[in-house]
Design an enzyme around this catalytic site. Structure first.
Site, PDB file in Angstrom:
ATOM      1  N   ASP A   9       0.879  -1.166   0.000  1.00 16.54           N
ATOM      2  CA  ASP A   9       0.000   0.000   0.000  1.00 16.54           C
ATOM      3  C   ASP A   9       0.912   1.210   0.000  1.00 16.54           C
ATOM      4  O   ASP A   9       1.847   1.304   0.808  1.00 16.54           O
ATOM      5  CB  ASP A   9      -0.902   0.000   1.243  1.00 16.54           C
ATOM      6  CG  ASP A   9      -1.967   1.092   1.212  1.00 16.54           C
ATOM      7  OD1 ASP A   9      -1.727   2.141   0.581  1.00 16.54           O
ATOM      8  OD2 ASP A   9      -3.030   0.904   1.833  1.00 16.54           O
ATOM      9  N   ILE A  11       0.608   4.023   1.040  1.00 19.57           N
ATOM     10  CA  ILE A  11       0.531   4.844   2.242  1.00 19.57           C
ATOM     11  C   ILE A  11       1.670   4.538   3.208  1.00 19.57           C
ATOM     12  O   ILE A  11       1.982   5.335   4.089  1.00 19.57           O
ATOM     13  CB  ILE A  11      -0.842   4.637   2.943  1.00 19.57           C
ATOM     14  CG1 ILE A  11      -1.127   5.775   3.920  1.00 19.57           C
ATOM     15  CG2 ILE A  11      -0.876   3.288   3.671  1.00 19.57           C
ATOM     16  CD1 ILE A  11      -2.528   5.735   4.498  1.00 19.57           C
ATOM     17  N   SER A  12       2.317   3.396   3.029  1.00 20.12           N
ATOM     18  CA  SER A  12       3.312   2.933   3.995  1.00 20.12           C
ATOM     19  C   SER A  12       4.732   3.346   3.608  1.00 20.12           C
ATOM     20  O   SER A  12       5.231   2.952   2.555  1.00 20.12           O
ATOM     21  CB  SER A  12       3.256   1.408   4.117  1.00 20.12           C
ATOM     22  OG  SER A  12       4.385   0.924   4.826  1.00 20.12           O
ATOM     23  N   PRO A  13       5.423   4.096   4.476  1.00 18.37           N
ATOM     24  CA  PRO A  13       6.815   4.434   4.186  1.00 18.37           C
ATOM     25  C   PRO A  13       7.718   3.210   4.226  1.00 18.37           C
ATOM     26  O   PRO A  13       8.726   3.152   3.526  1.00 18.37           O
ATOM     27  CB  PRO A  13       7.175   5.437   5.288  1.00 18.37           C
ATOM     28  CG  PRO A  13       6.234   5.125   6.414  1.00 18.37           C
ATOM     29  CD  PRO A  13       4.970   4.678   5.751  1.00 18.37           C
ATOM     30  N   ALA A  15       6.834   0.238   3.207  1.00 16.09           N
ATOM     31  CA  ALA A  15       6.646  -0.412   1.915  1.00 16.09           C
ATOM     32  C   ALA A  15       7.486   0.281   0.850  1.00 16.09           C
ATOM     33  O   ALA A  15       8.076  -0.374  -0.020  1.00 16.09           O
ATOM     34  CB  ALA A  15       5.169  -0.406   1.527  1.00 16.09           C
TER      35      ALA A  15
END
Length: 210
Positions: A9, A11-13, A15
């Site tokens: 996703d 939104i995830s740093p 990731a």
């Protein structure tokens, strides 16, 4: 040749950082890489949890830690104007860029950089329009099949044991997070540790339940 499925996703740093360093960890390994966008919030809801950016104290620590990790890794990272934000438009755009809900690395990279480089608002309408024009999706981002594919990806990830992002699935093994990449590489290199310790760790009894 192993198939590695990465559930992510934007939104995830974590990731983002994992995505950036992934090629280094897979160097020399014959593999097939599959990227599948998922809704992290859907995972949290399924498991009855709040996101790290929704918990006082943990929120600030998360941002400090990822900025430090980016510095250590030599990876450019700028916090977006606000976080968390609604990532649905970005996730649907990623899904729409393929016929099977599996965007290629170029698409994922463009979306991650949209969020994590430059410090602008990730959900800014004008920026999203520019990004959409750049990626030229094969399907409409508002198409019912795109929305269903994103939902299906999320449900698939949960069914395989994922509880956060990024999650990497290889065979029946689930590796969660940026710091799990060396562990995943060891599995791909057929480290004998996995022959016994992996299952043994799952057999430990839970002493207290809340």
């Amino acid at each position: 040749m192993k198939t590695i499925t990465c559930y992510l996703d934007f939104i995830s740093p974590y990731a983002y950082l994992a995505f950036e360093v992934l090629p280094k960890h897979l160097m020399g390994v014959s593999h097939r890489m599959v990227y599948k966008p998922v809704l992290f919030a859907g995972m949290l809801k399924h498991h009855g949890q709040l996101g790290p950016a929704e918990i006082a104290g943990k929120r600030e620590w998360t941002y400090r830690q990822v900025l430090w990790q980016a510095k250590q890794l030599g990876t450019p990272l700028d916090m977006p104007q606000s976080h968390p934000f609604n990532p649905l438009a970005l996730l649907r755009l990623a899904v729409a860029c393929s016929v099977d809900g599996e965007p290629n690395r170029y698409v994922c990279e463009a979306l991650f950089k949209h969020v994590w480089q430059g410090g602008a608002a990730a959900d800014d309408v004008a920026r999203l329009q520019t990004l959409t024009q750049q990626l030229a999706p094969q399907r409409s981002v508002d198409a019912p099949d795109v929305k269903e594919q994103l939902k299906a990806n999320t449900e698939e990830a949960i069914a395989r044991g994922a509880f956060g992002v990024p999650t990497f699935c290889v065979d029946d093994k689930v590796f969660w997070g940026l710091d799990a990449l060396p562990m995943m590489r060891a599995y791909l290199d057929e480290d004998q540790w996995f022959d016994s310790a992996w299952d043994a760790a799952a057999s430990i009894q839970q002493g207290v339940k809340r």
